[in-house]
Structures are given as structure tokens and as C-alpha cells.
Design a protein around this motif. Structure first.
Motif, PDB file in Angstrom:
ATOM      1  N   GLN A  25      97.157  65.897  69.272  1.00 20.60           N
ATOM      2  CA  GLN A  25      97.204  64.671  69.496  1.00 20.60           C
ATOM      3  C   GLN A  25      96.592  63.856  68.567  1.00 20.60           C
ATOM      4  OE1 GLN A  25     100.004  63.772  72.192  1.00 20.60           O
ATOM      5  NE2 GLN A  25      99.709  62.181  70.587  1.00 20.60           N
ATOM      6  N   ALA A  26      95.401  63.834  67.830  1.00 19.62           N
ATOM      7  CA  ALA A  26      94.718  62.582  67.581  1.00 19.62           C
ATOM      8  C   ALA A  26      95.637  62.883  66.188  1.00 19.62           C
ATOM      9  CB  ALA A  26      93.202  62.809  67.225  1.00 19.62           C
ATOM     10  N   ALA A  27      95.427  63.756  65.676  1.00 20.91           N
ATOM     11  CA  ALA A  27      96.238  64.021  64.425  1.00 20.91           C
ATOM     12  C   ALA A  27      97.776  63.163  64.042  1.00 20.91           C
ATOM     13  CB  ALA A  27      96.701  65.069  63.808  1.00 20.91           C
ATOM     14  N   LYS A  28      98.125  63.563  65.369  1.00 23.57           N
ATOM     15  CA  LYS A  28      99.737  62.804  65.428  1.00 23.57           C
ATOM     16  C   LYS A  28      99.498  61.395  65.278  1.00 23.57           C
ATOM     17  CE  LYS A  28     101.911  66.123  67.618  1.00 23.57           C
ATOM     18  NZ  LYS A  28     102.409  66.744  69.438  1.00 23.57           N
ATOM     19  N   ASP A  29      98.680  60.961  66.224  1.00 23.25           N
ATOM     20  CA  ASP A  29      99.015  59.065  66.328  1.00 23.25           C
ATOM     21  C   ASP A  29      98.267  58.583  64.627  1.00 23.25           C
ATOM     22  OD1 ASP A  29      98.766  59.845  68.806  1.00 23.25           O
ATOM     23  OD2 ASP A  29      96.510  59.235  69.995  1.00 23.25           O
ATOM     24  N   ALA A  30      97.244  59.621  64.435  1.00 22.20           N
ATOM     25  CA  ALA A  30      96.295  58.555  62.903  1.00 22.20           C
ATOM     26  C   ALA A  30      97.212  58.787  62.210  1.00 22.20           C
ATOM     27  CB  ALA A  30      95.109  60.032  62.595  1.00 22.20           C
ATOM     28  N   ILE A  31      98.359  60.330  61.724  1.00 19.61           N
ATOM     29  CA  ILE A  31      99.480  60.432  60.580  1.00 19.61           C
ATOM     30  C   ILE A  31     100.589  58.884  61.451  1.00 19.61           C
ATOM     31  CG2 ILE A  31     101.230  61.475  59.437  1.00 19.61           C
ATOM     32  CD1 ILE A  31      99.499  64.232  60.466  1.00 19.61           C
ATOM     33  N   ARG A  32     101.269  59.447  62.396  1.00 23.81           N
ATOM     34  CA  ARG A  32     101.666  58.234  62.904  1.00 23.81           C
ATOM     35  C   ARG A  32     101.408  56.457  62.331  1.00 23.81           C
ATOM     36  NH1 ARG A  32     106.040  61.768  62.879  1.00 23.81           N
ATOM     37  NH2 ARG A  32     105.929  62.541  64.939  1.00 23.81           N
ATOM     38  N   ALA A  33     100.036  56.411  62.862  1.00 27.33           N
ATOM     39  CA  ALA A  33     100.296  55.275  62.068  1.00 27.33           C
ATOM     40  C   ALA A  33      99.875  54.375  60.588  1.00 27.33           C
ATOM     41  CB  ALA A  33      98.517  54.767  63.247  1.00 27.33           C
ATOM     42  N   GLN A  59     103.357  54.089  59.992  1.00 27.74           N
ATOM     43  CA  GLN A  59     103.841  52.705  59.968  1.00 27.74           C
ATOM     44  C   GLN A  59     103.337  51.799  58.923  1.00 27.74           C
ATOM     45  OE1 GLN A  59     104.785  50.806  62.918  1.00 27.74           O
ATOM     46  NE2 GLN A  59     106.045  52.599  63.093  1.00 27.74           N
ATOM     47  N   ALA A  60     101.769  51.867  58.296  1.00 31.56           N
ATOM     48  CA  ALA A  60     101.089  51.084  57.739  1.00 31.56           C
ATOM     49  C   ALA A  60     101.696  51.490  55.871  1.00 31.56           C
ATOM     50  CB  ALA A  60      99.763  50.907  57.517  1.00 31.56           C
ATOM     51  N   LYS A  61     102.922  52.193  55.999  1.00 30.41           N
ATOM     52  CA  LYS A  61     103.509  52.441  54.816  1.00 30.41           C
ATOM     53  C   LYS A  61     102.256  53.393  53.799  1.00 30.41           C
ATOM     54  CE  LYS A  61     107.486  49.960  55.276  1.00 30.41           C
ATOM     55  NZ  LYS A  61     108.385  50.502  56.425  1.00 30.41           N
ATOM     56  N   ASN A  62     101.788  54.020  54.401  1.00 32.14           N
ATOM     57  CA  ASN A  62     101.016  55.388  53.587  1.00 32.14           C
ATOM     58  C   ASN A  62     102.146  55.961  53.282  1.00 32.14           C
ATOM     59  OD1 ASN A  62      99.924  57.668  52.805  1.00 32.14           O
ATOM     60  ND2 ASN A  62      97.838  56.849  53.454  1.00 32.14           N
ATOM     61  N   SER A  63     102.404  56.128  52.010  1.00 31.42           N
ATOM     62  CA  SER A  63     103.456  57.244  51.715  1.00 31.42           C
ATOM     63  C   SER A  63     103.290  58.648  51.776  1.00 31.42           C
ATOM     64  CB  SER A  63     104.207  56.631  50.416  1.00 31.42           C
ATOM     65  OG  SER A  63     102.982  57.674  49.377  1.00 31.42           O
ATOM     66  N   SER A  64     102.130  59.031  51.758  1.00 33.07           N
ATOM     67  CA  SER A  64     101.765  60.519  51.954  1.00 33.07           C
ATOM     68  C   SER A  64     101.995  60.669  53.529  1.00 33.07           C
ATOM     69  CB  SER A  64     100.628  61.172  51.403  1.00 33.07           C
ATOM     70  OG  SER A  64     100.536  60.890  49.834  1.00 33.07           O
ATOM     71  N   ALA A  65     101.523  59.706  53.964  1.00 35.73           N
ATOM     72  CA  ALA A  65     101.713  59.806  56.178  1.00 35.73           C
ATOM     73  C   ALA A  65     103.103  59.770  56.820  1.00 35.73           C
ATOM     74  CB  ALA A  65     100.821  58.885  56.420  1.00 35.73           C
TER      75      ALA A  65
END
Ligand SMILES: CC(=O)N[C@H]1[C@@H](OP(=O)(O)O)O[C@H](CO)[C@@H](O)[C@@H]1O
Ligand SMILES: [Mg+2]
Length: 541
Positions: A381-389, A392-398
Motif C-alpha cells: 500500500q505504501a508503494a502504491k501511495d508513493a507512486i501515485r503521489a 500526480q506531481a508529474k514525475n514521468s518515471s512514476a
């Protein structure tokens, strides 16, 4: 009595027809379909109890996967889409082996042990593969559920991974996705199409595959699915159900025979994707420019996708722990490549998806694959939250990681979803199948089966890599292995067949076969072999 009609229905409609003890194994109950009526009825009863126990819907999947068409089987799916809990495997075995007239008592005992209120509502989601026997067995399971007072949601003919997905989504209120076939198709195809928005071709990657449906439910699923992916991937489909299920085709055939699947015209340079009879396993094949056949198995897939995830992760700057889980059957070259070249940590788990799944949960991003092509990726869940956030902030790899998360069916290995992930990575890298295959070279390997009087005499430790009993067998194996430079071998009792499996690896195929034969003979000699020893000796002569 809490279960008033259970015994009568059993005796009248589904009497116990098998005397020998049967066990809920690695893949549930599996045998010749003619012996399974009473098993399915009883699994319907048990699924209802398990639903009352968890307060959630439970899945019942009727399939014998890659096994011949005359076989069938059943496995239960727990509320979060995972395999049935170990304690309930024991209940399943107890219930299936009980005499007809004590079924009500046994059910009551299970209910008491687990502290279940049997008056509670229960929901059981039932699915089946395309085997001719599956419909009849479905009826038995449904009768079981209804006799125990549960409600049935029948999904009809469906792949194993989709039932896992629907059980998960139904129980989490739709958080993971919409709990329907259509919801599943939409989710993974949308993510796939979006990730290749810049165009489907890239470098040496061409968006074209041959699809071997093994004449099973995977073929039907693919027919529906192609409508959702449009031009993003050009698929030509074979073994769509016109031939015999799993016969000379499909993922298991490709893996065990290391041959191009029957029913698919040979075309050099084009990737061929084979799935198994319930579409939870996948194999890639291709014929190179010189006409040589090459197989890309679960290890090749695992290393490809783990390497890609690792790259996206470091580019994103996110501090998440990525790891790969394999079994002892993973080719030694794959383990060395992923650990040493790509720097991804590797754990070894016991055979069987539930063990790999469990081990993968120790990572933020846990990739797990069996060499035979069963696997997926799990995100904490922590990974999902971090990746989605970060996305959202337009980090292209994320953003890419987030898209990849939607392609993946985290609930269980899924041939179609795994295929989309592989195609995504190849596309991103601009790789042909040959480029992918060239990442590392498999060590020659060999599997053999030895029949023994009682395979339970073989016990192992260290994720099945070391044999504990019969005492002395491991010493013999060590001695045999030391006769080969860079050899590896291990033995274990199969969880799905009445045999002992032998695995060997060495620098050449000739040495590998020699080592495998020597170890197989040692098993025969020290573990009560019942077959013909000379036949073992002349195996690859
Ligand atoms: C060497 C091998 O391929 N073993 C298979 C086979 O298990 P055994 O316990 O080895 O029979 O069936 C399992 C269930 O399908 C699968 O998870 C596993 O990978
Ligand atoms: Mg399968």
C-alpha cells in the motif's frame, strides 16, 4: 441440527465415490473428472462456511489448468484474491475424506473450531474453465453452497486470474477495480494503450504477436480482449478451441517440450505467446533468423520485468524496496543475472504460488515468478501511495510505474496481464525477442520424474534445495554434483503428482542429463523407487 439436508443431498446426489485419502494440494483437489462430483459438492459446503468465517465472498474455481482434458479440479479463493489459508486446506482435506453420513458433524466441528456463526449470510463466486466436465461439476458446487445456506454468484466460463480479480474487487468495494469481466478488461487495456501512446512500434520492437490459446478459456478471453486494445497490439490467434485442450500446445507443452506449439504456423522473428488451460501461466517462443527455436520462460519474464521496474524506480527517485522471488527451479543464470548485473535482491521460496506470493509481500514491490510462467508483481500500500503521489506531481518515471501497476493483476499470475506487461517493457526498450533473449543465456537444465512407493519419505529444507530424509540421500547428491564443474541438483516430492521430481543444471546439456540420471537413480535406490531403474539409466541415451 444446523446442517439438516447436507447428508441426504450427499447420499442422494453426490455420494462419496473414492475410498483412498485425497489431499488439498498445491492447486486444490485435482484428479480424473469422473471422481470429483462429491468433492465439488463438499467444496461448495466448505466455501459457504469460509464465507461466513471471513464475512466476505469466497471464490470457487473449477479447472485442472494445464492437465489433460479428462482431468478436472477445484480450488478456493480467499477474500483478498489470495489462495485459501493453510488452516482451511486442512479443513478441506478433512471434509472431503469424511464419510457421507458424518458430513453434518464434520461441518459443525469446523464451524466450532473457527467460531463461525453458521446462520450468517454467505456469498460464493463460482467460475469454471472450458472442460466438458466443468459444467456438471459447477452444478455440484452450487448444490453444496445452496445446501449450506449460501448464495451463489456464477461467473460462468472464466479464467482463473479473472475470478481472483473479481473476488478481490467485490470484497474491497471496488477499490482495486470494478468487479466484472468488463471492468477487468477496461482496467488493464486502458493502461496498456496509454503507455504506448507515442506509437506502437519502437526501435526493433514490433507490436505483433501470435497467440496460442491452448484450446481453452484463455483463447475465449483473448477474443474478447482484442476488441479493447485495438491497434496497440496486433494479435493473430490460434488454438481457439477447435482442438483438444492443452494437447500439443499451450504454456505447459512449450515449457516441458521446449518446442513451438502445434496449431500455430511457424513464423521466424514473431513472438508467440502460449497460455495454459486456465490462463494463469504464460510462455513466449520465437524462431530466430537462423531458424533456431528459443523459449522465453518465467525466469526470462521475471528478469525482464524486474529489471524494468528497477530502472523506473531509480529514475523516479522513490525509495522503495524491490525484490524478486523465485523457486529452486529458477535457472541459475537468471538468478545470477538479476542479482549481479541488475542489483535486484532475490529470495527463494518453496514451489507453489502461495509461497512465492507470501515471500513477495516482504518487498514494497515484489516480483514473483515460477520458471513455468506463473507469476505477477505485488505493490505494498505504501508503494502504491508513493507512486501515485509522485505520478500526480508529474514525475514521468512514476507516471510509467503507475500505468504499469494498472496493467498488472496483482491478485495472482495472469497470462494476459503478464503478456501486456512484457509487451510494454519490450516496447519501452525497443527490443526484439532476440534482444530480450540475449540478456543472459540459460544454463542447460533437465527435470525428471521418479516413481517411489511413498513420496512422503522425501522431506526437504532451505526452500526445497536440501533433502533431509531419507538420511544420506543429500550426501549422495552432493557427491554426484561435485563431479561436475558448476553443477546443481535437487530433489523434492511433487505436490500435484504422485512422483518425486529431480532437477539438474550443468554447463552442457550432456553433463546435465548425466547428472539428472545419476540423481534420479540415487532417488530410486534410497527412497524406495518402484519404476524400472534401467529405464532411468537409458533416459537420454
Ligand atoms: C516444477 C513445477 O513446475 N511444479 C509445478 C507443480 O507443482 P509440483 O508440486 O512440483 O507438482 O504444479 C504447481 C501447481 O500448478 C506449480 O505451482 C508448480 O510450479
Ligand atoms: Mg494454470
Amino acid at each position: 441440527m444446523t446442517f439438516p439436508k447436507v447428508v441426504t443431498v450427499a447420499k442422494e446426489q453426490y455420494p462419496k465415490s473414492v475410498k483412498k485419502e485425497i489431499k488439498y494440494g498445491t492447486a486444490g483437489f485435482r484428479s480424473n473428472a469422473a471422481e470429483l462430483d462429491f468433492v465439488l459438492y463438499r467444496m461448495g459446503l466448505l466455501a459457504t462456511l469460509r464465507s461466513q468465517d471471513t464475512g466476505a465472498a469466497i471464490g470457487v474455481m473449477i479447472t485442472a489448468s494445464h492437465n489433460p482434458v479428462a482431468d478436472n479440479g477445484v480450488k478456493l479463493v480467499d477474500p483478498a484474491g489470495e489462495m485459501l489459508a493453510a488452516a482451511w486446506e486442512v479443513h478441506a482435506t478433512t471434509l472431503v475424506n469424511a464419510p457421507d453420513d458424518s458430513l453434518d458433524v464434520v461441518l459443525q466441528e469446523i464451524a466450532n473450531k473457527a467460531g463461525i456463526d453458521v446462520g450468517k449470510k454467505a456469498m460464493v463466486i463460482v467460475g469454471r474453465d472450458t472442460r466438458p466436465s466443468s459444467e456438471h461439476l459447477r452444478n455440484a458446487a452450487v448444490t453444496g453452497v445452496e445446501t449450506a445456506g449460501g448464495q451463489v454468484w456464477d461467473l460462468g466460463i472464466i479464467t482463473t486470474p479473472v475470478i481472483h480479480y473479481i473476488v478481490t474487487c467485490h470484497n474491497d468495494g471496488g477499490k482495486y477495480g470494478e468487479p466484472t469481466m468488463e471492468g477487468y478488461y477496461q482496467k488493464i487495456s486502458k493502461a496498456f494503450v496509454k503507455l504506448r501512446a507515442d506509437g506502437a512500434s519502437n526501435g526493433k520492437y514490433e507490436p505483433e504477436i501470435l497467440f496460442d490459446g491452448a484450446n481453452g478459456v484463455g483463447a475465449l478471453a483473448m477474443e474478447e480482449f482484442v476488441g479493447h486494445i485495438g491497434k496497440a497490439l496486433n494479435t493473430t490467434r490460434y488454438n481457439k478451441g477447435d482442438g483438444i485442450l492443452n494437447h500439443m500446445c499451450g504454456a505447459d507443452f512449450v515449457k516441458t517440450q521446449q518446442r513451438w506449439p502445434g496449431g500455430v504456423p511457424e513464423q521466424a522473428g514473431i513472438r508467440c505467446v502460449s497460455v495454459d488451460g486456465d490462463a494463469d501461466r504464460i510462455m513466449y517462443s520465437f524462431i530466430d533468423a537462423s531458424g533456431k527455436y528459443l523459449m522465453l520462460d518465467g525466469d526470462k519474464i521475471a528478469t525482464l520485468v524486474a529489471g524494468y521496474l528497477q530502472e523506473l524506480l531509480s529514475a523516479s527517485g522513490l525509495k522503495l524496496k524491490l525484490g524478486l522471488v523465485q523457486t529452486a527451479y529458477a535457472n541459475g543464470a537468471s538468478t545470477e543475472y538479476i542479482q549481479k548485473k541488475l542489483g535486484v535482491p532475490v529470495s527463494c521460496a518453496k514451489t507453489g504460488v502461495k509461497h512465492l506470493h507470501h515471500e513477495a509481500q516482504q518487498y514494497d514491490i515484489g516480483v514473483y515468478f515460477e520458471a513455468n510462467g506463473h507469476g505477477t508483481v505485488m505493490f505494498s500500500q505504501a508503494a502504491k501511495d508513493a507512486i501515485r503521489a509522485a505520478a500526480q506531481a508529474k514525475n514521468s518515471s512514476a507516471e510509467k510505474l503507475s500505468g504499469v501497476m494498472d496493467i498488472i493483476n496483482e491478485t495472482v499470475g495472469d497470462a494476459i496481464s503478464d503478456m501486456l506487461f512484457v509487451e510494454t517493457v519490450l516496447h519501452a526498450r525497443g527490443w526484439s525477442a532476440a534482444d530480450w533473449n540475449n540478456a543472459y543465456t540459460d544454463l542447460p537444465n533437465r527435470q525428471m520424474k521418479v516413481t517411489v512407493a511413498d513420496r512422503s519419505v522425501i522431506t526437504t529444507t532451505d526452500a526445497e534445495r536440501v533433502c533431509v530424509t531419507p538420511v544420506g540421500l543429500q550426501d549422495t547428491i552432493n557427491k554426484l554434483v561435485s563431479g561436475f564443474s558448476k553443477g546443481r541438483a535437487f530433489v523434492r516430492a511433487s505436490g500435484t503428482e504422485d512422483i518425486v521430481r529431480v532437477y539438474a543444471e550443468a554447463p552442457t546439456q550432456e553433463e546435465t542429463d548425466k547428472l539428472a540420471v545419476q540423481v534420479a537413480c540415487a532417488v530410486h535406490d534410497q527412497a524406495g523407487g518402484t519404476g524400472d531403474r534401467n529405464a532411468i539409466l537409458s533416459s537420454f541415451a
